[in-house]
Design a protein around this motif. Structure first.
Motif, PDB file in Angstrom:
ATOM      1  N   ILE A  32       0.749  -1.056   0.232  1.00 31.32           N
ATOM      2  CA  ILE A  32       0.079   0.250   0.024  1.00 31.32           C
ATOM      3  C   ILE A  32       0.741   1.237   0.100  1.00 31.32           C
ATOM      4  CG2 ILE A  32      -1.641   1.341   1.426  1.00 31.32           C
ATOM      5  CD1 ILE A  32      -2.814  -1.275   2.168  1.00 31.32           C
ATOM      6  N   VAL A  33       2.102   1.305   0.746  1.00 32.33           N
ATOM      7  CA  VAL A  33       2.888   2.266   0.550  1.00 32.33           C
ATOM      8  C   VAL A  33       3.324   2.807  -0.687  1.00 32.33           C
ATOM      9  CG1 VAL A  33       5.064   3.120   1.609  1.00 32.33           C
ATOM     10  CG2 VAL A  33       3.678   1.893   2.870  1.00 32.33           C
ATOM     11  N   ALA A  34       3.695   1.663  -1.384  1.00 33.96           N
ATOM     12  CA  ALA A  34       4.280   1.993  -2.919  1.00 33.96           C
ATOM     13  C   ALA A  34       3.075   2.392  -3.907  1.00 33.96           C
ATOM     14  CB  ALA A  34       4.467   0.491  -3.587  1.00 33.96           C
ATOM     15  N   ALA A  35       1.791   1.692  -3.667  1.00 28.37           N
ATOM     16  CA  ALA A  35       0.669   2.067  -4.253  1.00 28.37           C
ATOM     17  C   ALA A  35       0.452   3.768  -4.106  1.00 28.37           C
ATOM     18  CB  ALA A  35      -0.413   1.273  -4.005  1.00 28.37           C
ATOM     19  N   ASN A  36       0.481   4.129  -2.928  1.00 25.17           N
ATOM     20  CA  ASN A  36       0.194   5.506  -2.396  1.00 25.17           C
ATOM     21  C   ASN A  36       1.069   6.319  -3.212  1.00 25.17           C
ATOM     22  OD1 ASN A  36      -2.223   5.708  -1.004  1.00 25.17           O
ATOM     23  ND2 ASN A  36      -1.242   4.826   0.989  1.00 25.17           N
ATOM     24  N   ALA A  37       2.358   5.976  -2.942  1.00 24.88           N
ATOM     25  CA  ALA A  37       3.319   6.705  -3.989  1.00 24.88           C
ATOM     26  C   ALA A  37       3.192   7.078  -5.444  1.00 24.88           C
ATOM     27  CB  ALA A  37       4.842   6.313  -3.796  1.00 24.88           C
ATOM     28  N   VAL A  38       2.425   5.862  -5.861  1.00 24.98           N
ATOM     29  CA  VAL A  38       2.319   5.971  -7.386  1.00 24.98           C
ATOM     30  C   VAL A  38       1.082   6.780  -7.562  1.00 24.98           C
ATOM     31  CG1 VAL A  38       1.814   4.788  -9.610  1.00 24.98           C
ATOM     32  CG2 VAL A  38       3.467   3.776  -7.883  1.00 24.98           C
ATOM     33  N   MET A  39       0.307   6.836  -6.683  1.00 29.58           N
ATOM     34  CA  MET A  39      -1.030   7.622  -6.823  1.00 29.58           C
ATOM     35  C   MET A  39      -0.744   9.290  -6.676  1.00 29.58           C
ATOM     36  SD  MET A  39      -4.056   5.712  -4.345  1.00 29.58           S
ATOM     37  CE  MET A  39      -4.995   7.061  -4.599  1.00 29.58           C
ATOM     38  N   GLN A  40       0.163   9.470  -5.944  1.00 27.66           N
ATOM     39  CA  GLN A  40       0.402  10.799  -5.923  1.00 27.66           C
ATOM     40  C   GLN A  40       1.511  11.169  -6.963  1.00 27.66           C
ATOM     41  OE1 GLN A  40       2.555  10.991  -1.850  1.00 27.66           O
ATOM     42  NE2 GLN A  40       0.546  10.066  -0.859  1.00 27.66           N
ATOM     43  N   ALA A  41       1.947  10.470  -7.980  1.00 29.53           N
ATOM     44  CA  ALA A  41       2.730  11.087  -8.843  1.00 29.53           C
ATOM     45  C   ALA A  41       1.929  11.681 -10.043  1.00 29.53           C
ATOM     46  CB  ALA A  41       3.505   9.696  -9.527  1.00 29.53           C
ATOM     47  N   PRO A  42       2.115  12.316 -10.893  1.00 28.09           N
ATOM     48  CA  PRO A  42       1.522  12.957 -11.747  1.00 28.09           C
ATOM     49  C   PRO A  42       1.064  12.143 -12.824  1.00 28.09           C
ATOM     50  CG  PRO A  42       3.435  14.166 -11.583  1.00 28.09           C
ATOM     51  CD  PRO A  42       3.562  13.199 -10.677  1.00 28.09           C
ATOM     52  N   ARG A  43      -0.192  12.091 -13.326  1.00 27.94           N
ATOM     53  CA  ARG A  43      -0.884  11.296 -14.144  1.00 27.94           C
ATOM     54  C   ARG A  43      -0.476  11.373 -15.730  1.00 27.94           C
ATOM     55  NH1 ARG A  43      -7.035  10.167 -11.643  1.00 27.94           N
ATOM     56  NH2 ARG A  43      -6.164   9.390  -9.770  1.00 27.94           N
ATOM     57  N   ASP A  44       0.872  11.096 -15.715  1.00 27.04           N
ATOM     58  CA  ASP A  44       1.330  11.536 -17.222  1.00 27.04           C
ATOM     59  C   ASP A  44       1.980  10.343 -18.111  1.00 27.04           C
ATOM     60  OD1 ASP A  44       3.513  10.749 -15.658  1.00 27.04           O
ATOM     61  OD2 ASP A  44       4.568  12.808 -15.818  1.00 27.04           O
ATOM     62  N   GLY A  45       1.743   9.077 -17.394  1.00 27.76           N
ATOM     63  CA  GLY A  45       2.027   7.814 -17.874  1.00 27.76           C
ATOM     64  C   GLY A  45       3.576   7.514 -17.745  1.00 27.76           C
ATOM     65  N   GLN A  46       4.171   8.292 -16.698  1.00 30.66           N
ATOM     66  CA  GLN A  46       5.468   7.992 -16.517  1.00 30.66           C
ATOM     67  C   GLN A  46       5.857   7.366 -15.466  1.00 30.66           C
ATOM     68  OE1 GLN A  46       8.124   9.323 -18.545  1.00 30.66           O
ATOM     69  NE2 GLN A  46       6.374  10.159 -19.967  1.00 30.66           N
ATOM     70  N   THR A  47       4.625   6.920 -14.485  1.00 27.61           N
ATOM     71  CA  THR A  47       5.062   6.178 -13.371  1.00 27.61           C
ATOM     72  C   THR A  47       4.180   4.888 -13.306  1.00 27.61           C
ATOM     73  OG1 THR A  47       5.440   8.119 -12.156  1.00 27.61           O
ATOM     74  CG2 THR A  47       4.966   6.184 -10.907  1.00 27.61           C
ATOM     75  N   PHE A  48       4.646   3.803 -13.030  1.00 28.81           N
ATOM     76  CA  PHE A  48       4.078   2.449 -13.132  1.00 28.81           C
ATOM     77  C   PHE A  48       4.357   1.900 -11.485  1.00 28.81           C
ATOM     78  CE2 PHE A  48       4.709   3.555 -17.572  1.00 28.81           C
ATOM     79  CZ  PHE A  48       3.656   2.825 -18.130  1.00 28.81           C
ATOM     80  N   LEU A  49       3.172   1.180 -11.304  1.00 30.92           N
ATOM     81  CA  LEU A  49       3.307   0.386  -9.945  1.00 30.92           C
ATOM     82  C   LEU A  49       3.505  -1.292 -10.309  1.00 30.92           C
ATOM     83  CD1 LEU A  49       2.771  -0.261  -7.036  1.00 30.92           C
ATOM     84  CD2 LEU A  49       0.314  -0.504  -7.369  1.00 30.92           C
TER      85      LEU A  49
END
Length: 237
Positions: A32-49
């Motif tokens: 969940i910690v990792a998922a939250n970090a990805v959720m907070q990243a910009p939604r620009d297609g550059q960050t994946f979980l």
């Protein structure tokens, strides 16, 4: 295990895309910690979980999740399969699974076993193993696979139920014993159920998912199609 897969795949993706892929290993909270970090990243297609089966099990095991897995996340591809291994510290008396079960029956609630983390797939597998074998073990949750491997290698815990990839260093150094043949043969392997072209078409469709802000679908679709091609290419894992 997820961190190892991410780093192996990331190297190949970097070569194909011609740009660096940064791996940020966020452990804890059953991913969940990792998922939250990805959720907070910009939604620009550059960050994946990159996650394990937690996306399937968490909603049934953990109360008050900060997101809805069905509505928040968009699946891209399944990357790999990892067999599990029951490993024991080097001086543990039992030499076989049968001897391990016999010891546990003779001393219920005495033998400890660790998994990364609590409420993860290994924890559930351990609970089912106890039910089927008619034994009672003491569970110790670990933050991640590396932590469990370190403690079993140091002899700090009797046994661990962990992926073959995470447990690899201690047995190689003779600091613990384990056999994964009962859990499934082989090391981590890339998932090959569908060709990469289907993945590419899939992520292009996902670029138009309502979770994404409008106006960026085409650029994001092209970028994610390249990612999907890289993930499924020879040598990615």
């Amino acid at each position: 295990a997820a961190d190892t897969v991410a780093r192996n795949v990331g190297l190949r993706v970097s070569e194909i895309l011609g740009q660096q892929v940064i791996i940020d290993n966020r452990t804890g909270g059953n991913s969940i910690v990792a998922a939250n970090a990805v959720m907070q990243a910009p939604r620009d297609g550059q960050t994946f979980l990159i996650d394990a089966a937690n996306q399937v099990t968490n909603e049934f095991l953990i109360k008050d999740l900060p997101f809805d897995y069905q509505k928040t996340w968009i699946p891209v591809t399944r990357l790999s399969d990892f067999p599990q291994v029951l490993a024991v510290k080097s001086d543990f008396p039992a030499k076989t699974l049968e001897e391990y079960i016999a010891m546990a029956k003779a001393k219920p609630g005495v033998i400890g076993y660790g998994t990364p983390p609590a409420a993860g797939m290994a924890h559930m597998a351990g609970a089912e193993f106890q039910r089927r074998a008619g034994i009672k073990l003491i569970h110790a949750p670990f933050r991640g696979g590396a932590d469990a491997a370190r403690d079993i290698g140091a002899g700090a815990i009797d046994s661990v139920l962990i992926t073959t990839n995470s447990i690899r260093p201690p047995p190689a150094a003779g600091r613990c014993r384990g056999d994964h043949r009962r859990q499934g043969q082989g090391e981590a392997r890339r998932h090959r159920r569908r060709p990469h072209r289907q993945y590419a078409r899939r992520v292009q469709d996902l670029a138009r998912h309502p979770a994404y802000p409008a106006g960026q679908a085409d650029r994001r679709g092209r970028h994610q199609a390249r990612i999907a091609h890289a993930l499924c290419s020879k040598g990615a894992l």
